[in-house]
Scaffold this active site. Structure first.
Site, PDB file in Angstrom:
ATOM      1  N   ARG A 182     106.597 -28.642 -94.254  1.00 39.04           N
ATOM      2  CA  ARG A 182     105.730 -29.136 -93.180  1.00 39.04           C
ATOM      3  C   ARG A 182     104.270 -29.119 -93.635  1.00 39.04           C
ATOM      4  O   ARG A 182     103.502 -30.046 -93.342  1.00 39.04           O
ATOM      5  CB  ARG A 182     105.914 -28.310 -91.910  1.00 39.04           C
ATOM      6  N   CYS A 243      99.577 -22.737 -87.241  1.00 38.23           N
ATOM      7  CA  CYS A 243     101.001 -23.028 -87.432  1.00 38.23           C
ATOM      8  C   CYS A 243     101.310 -24.291 -86.646  1.00 38.23           C
ATOM      9  O   CYS A 243     100.499 -25.209 -86.600  1.00 38.23           O
ATOM     10  CB  CYS A 243     101.868 -21.843 -86.987  1.00 38.23           C
TER      11      CYS A 243
END
Length: 284
Positions: A182, A243
């Site tokens: 990611r 995050c």
């Protein structure tokens, strides 16, 4: 090297011994990404550590913000804590049902943001508690409302504009807790409509690496420090963690606190905000 702030963690042995202490409050803060198809409320209702109340990250949030579980207004947090029977002077222990402390550190960080420093995470979480055959119950707790004083500490929080300004100033190091895929933009984001990649100049330290897979415990101080240093972090400079939505970023914040780092904050909007805004640059 031992932790600089060991009180931020408690063992299952410690909790079992102190479970009936009158000043202790146990909190189940389990939360999972929708893709996992786990219902934390249902799981809590079926079994939880005796006396534990449920801390709903989606409810204890800013309902006027379209981003997921953003920090709530101070008054709302205080109201929810009173309703849960958590008051001034209580020692709070937070756990979750994941394999690697996914959401308990988010509740830990939220308590600290709102001025409640006497809070710890159960090391190993519910999984370790169950593996040891310790008691659980399905009874709904009946907490008595208590007085709760909240004071927001904005030093522990960052927003998008502060992160945007930091692109130029580079005063703070930015550390991303998402998976390597990611971070690199090679793995799809779990939320629709988000670009792939990361905040320019940020570093990567996947949250899952903080937990020892063999024991389910947060790694010792030497191992944690090595993770941060190997990720490129200068432990003498400020760190902002990020995050997907501010949850696992709090795990990095907890680890920094365990190591005695005094200048850390969480970017609350995280990639749910940055990845959605076309006016903010992305690096891949």
């Amino acid at each position: 090297m031992s932790y600089a702030n060991p009180d931020a963690l408690v063992s299952t042995e410690w909790l079992a011994e102190h479970l009936r202490a009158p000043d202790l409050r146990v909190v189940d803060a389990s939360w999972y990404l929708p893709a996992l198809k786990r219902d934390p409320k249902r799981e809590y209702a079926e079994r939880h550590i005796p006396g534990a109340v449920y801390f709903d990250l989606d409810d204890i949030s800013d309902s006027n913000d379209p981003l997921p579980h953003m920090l709530p207004p101070l008054e709302k947090f205080a109201s929810r804590m009173r309703r849960m029977g958590i008051g001034d002077g209580n020692r709070v222990v937070v756990y979750d049902g994941s394999d690697n402390h996914v959401s308990a550190p988010r509740a830990w960080w939220m308590f600290r943001v709102f001025g409640h420093a006497d809070v710890a995470v159960l090391n190993g979480g519910l999984k370790k508690w169950l593996a040891e055959g310790r008691p659980v119950e399905d009874l709904p707790p009946l907490p008595r409302e208590r007085h709760y004083t909240a004071r927001r500490n904005d030093l522990l929080v960052r927003d998008a504009e502060q992160l945007k300004a930091n692109l130029t100033s580079k005063r703070e190091q930015v550390l991303d807790a998402r998976s390597t895929g990611r971070f690199n933009g090679t793995e799809a984001e779990p939320r629709a409509g988000l670009r792939g990649g990361h905040i320019p100049g940020s570093l990567s330290l996947p949250h899952a690496t903080l937990t020892d897979p063999a024991t389910g415990l947060i790694k010792d101080a030497d191992a944690l420090r090595k993770l941060f240093v190997d990720a490129g972090i200068d432990m003498n400079r400020p760190v902002v963690t990020t995050c997907g939505s501010g949850v696992t970023a709090s795990g990095l914040a907890l680890a920094l606190h365990l190591l005695g780092h005094r200048q850390f904050a969480v970017y609350d909007g995280s990639w749910s905000e940055w990845g959605a805004r076309a006016d903010l640059p992305v690096e891949r």
